[in-house]
Write a protein that holds these residues in place. Structure first.
Motif: not given
Length: 333
Positions: A163-171, A223-225, A231-232, A248-253
């Motif tokens: 997924f893409a992490k945008y350096s913008l607001s959480l909203k 934020l953590s993975g 958020i994704i 794989e929505p739970t891959a990092s937990i």
């Protein structure tokens, strides 16, 4: 500059694209003369793209709004793969081989398999991100390649593993899931509720308006993975899409957090059509049907109990991961 309001997102994208094109074109000077001639042909267009917009043009752009969201291909009924094969251009063998699969409205499918089994490729084919090398993807029995892809994409909420992490607001990071509803507070709050993001948002200095990442804002929040994955998920849920694809929505937990998230999935997926991709057996409890993949092929298909009775590939995966989960739990105790 976007964060401070000096540029809007459209202007930023335009400049970034033009800048990338200029860098590529400049690199062509290392090539023969014919490439330099091509560059001189394209240069005026690129310079025009980078030329500052007038205040009137900027005002006109900001006054434009997205049309109301509409599903123009009709009600979703079914999605199918008909003898589908796919080979990546850089590979010699197929990533998926002769896959046949039908997903009906309201059905939750879990696609399981180890890395490299073809799970993610299959879902990119279903969503239209990739086009089959051969065979057909059918939406309501219509070939997806004959449909308007922009309209087809509107039926999906997707949370891919890359997924893409945008350096913008959480909203904004959530709202991009359905940009037409970016200012729709009800849609945003619904996505937040379904992914239990409130606990994270409460700790942020500016709530949903907090900028994420420090690349362009020294006060931005890292934020953590696992937090990014939530958020994704919220981005995928945005606007209550017809078909959810979660890769794989739970891959990092850890196993405890995964157990909590599974309860949230049960609530969020109620009445939805969903495709859950994973190499973990935990998703089997959410699925109406489990599809086992290996070496790009579907090798088993059925419910959890049906596949356990077969004592085949799923049974071996299930029993081996039971031992793995037990060892992980002991490590946390």
């Amino acid at each position: 500059m976007v964060f401070k309001g000096n540029l809007d997102i459209g202007e930023m994208t335009l400049i970034q694209t033009a800048g990338t094109s200029l860098v590529f074109a400049a690199s062509q000077f290392k090539r023969p003369t014919k490439y330099i001639i091509q560059f001189t042909q394209y240069a005026p267009t690129m310079i025009e793209m980078l030329y500052p917009l007038s205040k009137e043009e900027i005002k006109d752009m900001k006054e434009q709004s997205y049309p109301d969201f509409e599903l123009k291909l009709g009600d979703f009924k079914s999605l199918s793969l008909d003898n589908v094969n796919y080979k990546y251009p850089s590979k010699t063998s197929n990533a998926v081989n002769d896959i046949n699969l039908k997903i009906n409205r309201g059905e939750i499918i879990s696609i399981l398999g180890y890395n490299g089994s073809g799970k993610t490729t299959t879902c990119k084919l279903l969503s239209g991100v990739l086009s089959p090398t051969s065979g057909k993807v059918l939406f309501n029995d219509q070939d997806v390649e004959e449909l308007d892809k922009k309209e087809y994409y509107k039926y999906f909420g997707i949370g891919f593993q890359d997924f893409a992490k945008y350096s913008l607001s959480l909203k904004d990071n959530i709202g991009f899931g359905r940009i037409e509803d970016l200012e729709n507070t009800d849609a945003l709050n619904s996505a937040i509720e379904k992914t239990n993001l409130s606990n994270i948002i409460e700790k942020l200095p500016n709530g949903v308006d907090t900028n994420l990442g420090k690349e362009y804002d020294k006060d931005g929040q890292d934020l953590s993975g696992g937090q990014w994955q939530r958020i994704i998920l919220a981005r995928a849920y945005m606007g209550s899409p017809e078909i959810l694809i979660l890769d794989e929505p739970t891959a990092s937990i850890d196993p405890f957090e995964e157990e909590r998230m599974l309860d949230e999935f049960r609530y969020a997926l109620e009445g939805k059509t969903a495709i859950l991709i994973s190499h973990r057996i935990s998703f089997a409890r959410l699925a109406d049907r489990i599809v086992m993949m290996k070496d790009g092929m579907i090798i088993e298909e059925g419910s959890h109990l049906e596949l356990l009775k077969k004592k085949g590939y799923y049974y071996d995966l299930f029993t081996s991961q039971q031992l793995l989960y037990k060892s992980e739990v002991k490590a946390y105790e």
